[in-house]
Design an enzyme around this catalytic site. Structure first.
Site, short mmCIF file in Angstrom:
data_model
loop_
_atom_site.label_atom_id
_atom_site.label_comp_id
_atom_site.label_asym_id
_atom_site.label_seq_id
_atom_site.Cartn_x
_atom_site.Cartn_y
_atom_site.Cartn_z
N GLY A 11 0.84 -1.19 0.00
CA GLY A 11 0.00 0.00 0.00
C GLY A 11 0.88 1.24 0.00
O GLY A 11 1.63 1.47 0.94
N VAL B 272 3.38 -1.46 3.91
CA VAL B 272 2.99 -0.08 3.72
C VAL B 272 4.21 0.78 3.43
O VAL B 272 5.22 0.71 4.14
CB VAL B 272 2.26 0.49 4.97
N LYS B 273 4.12 1.54 2.37
CA LYS B 273 5.14 2.54 2.05
C LYS B 273 4.58 3.91 2.42
O LYS B 273 3.52 4.31 1.93
CB LYS B 273 5.47 2.51 0.55
N THR B 274 5.28 4.62 3.30
CA THR B 274 4.79 5.92 3.72
C THR B 274 5.96 6.84 4.02
O THR B 274 7.13 6.46 3.88
CB THR B 274 3.86 5.79 4.94
#
Length: 268
Positions: free
Chosen positions: A143, A176-178
């Site tokens: 995501g 998750v990439k954030t």
């Protein structure tokens, strides 16, 4: 061990448990930008270092410009459909599907969700629907959390970034990439039940700034990075990649990594 576990093992280093992902998917929205004009050349140069655990790329680049020597992990982006020339960069739709990605040989897929943007609902629904397909095929879903221009000032707000990371996981993301926040990044990680990888973000002013960001993220609990322009727009991308690898996989501090960077630069 099922297909999900096997594919995740291709993305993460078995010794450190972390991942160094190089992103070369920028051209889908930004065109032939500096560092990616000849995307095949950039990929080949960095792939030859043997330090890239996985690549984040589009199906077009995968098919026509990706010719690795070994067998690195592949995360295929299957959302897009908007460019910097259009009215709204966050208006992404699905540009591929899980079956297509697996047929091409990818290990995982990536879908963006733009939290707080006018297209938050649409992109989150896309993420959730892809998550369902991923479960069917035991395929990891990354995501990719974005904020859009409307929330650009919130990239350093740990509460807002924690919200985005948690929401992506709640909608089915396995990774998750954030954004990395200089303060309270550990709270972002603590609130997300799946592994967090930081986005490289805008180009840092210096390579030392890049190393500080990566080190801070790993110390805060990130499981790695998904980095693009801060690597391939560096004057010495291979040297910087070695220094980043040292932090992510070999527990180097910022000073040690910077010394390694300097040594590699001198030897080129």
């Amino acid at each position: 061990m099922d297909g999900m576990q096997i594919r995740l093992r291709r993305l993460f280093d078995s010794a450190s448990g972390n991942s160094l992902v190089v992103a070369v998917d920028h051209g889908m929205a930004l065109g032939p930008m500096t560092g990616l004009v000849n995307v095949q050349e950039t990929i080949s140069k960095l792939e030859n270092t043997g330090m890239v655990d996985a690549w984040l790329l589009t199906k077009g680049v995968y098919r026509y410009a990706f010719h690795p020597r070994g067998c690195p992990g592949v995360i295929m982006r299957i959302s897009g459909g908007a460019t910097i020339a259009g009215p709204e960069l966050t208006r992404e739709g699905l540009t591929g599907n899980v079956e297509e990605a697996l047929a091409l040989g990818a290990d995982a897929v990536a879908v963006s969700a733009f939290i707080g943007s006018p297209y938050e609902h649409d992109t989150l629904i896309n993420l959730a629907q892809v998550a369902g397909r991923c479960r069917r095929w035991n395929t990891p879903l990354l995501g990719v959390v974005g904020v859009g221009k409307i929330n650009e000032d919130k990239k350093q707000d740990p509460r807002f970034i924690a919200l985005g990371a948690r929401v992506a996981a709640e909608h089915g993301a396995d990774l998750v990439k954030t954004y990395f926040t200089e303060k309270d990044f550990d709270r972002v990680v603590a609130g997300c039940p799946v592994p967090v990888l930081i986005a490289g973000g805008p180009k840092c002013e210096t390579d030392l700034d890049t190393l500080k960001m990566v080190y801070g993220a790993i110390q805060g609990g990130a499981r790695g990075i998904v980095m693009g322009r801060n690597i391939w727009q560096s004057p010495h991308p291979e040297a910087l990649l070695a220094a980043v690898d040292g932090i992510i996989h070999h527990d180097l501090g910022v000073n040690e990594a910077h010394e390694l960077l300097t040594e590699r630069q001198a030897g080129m």
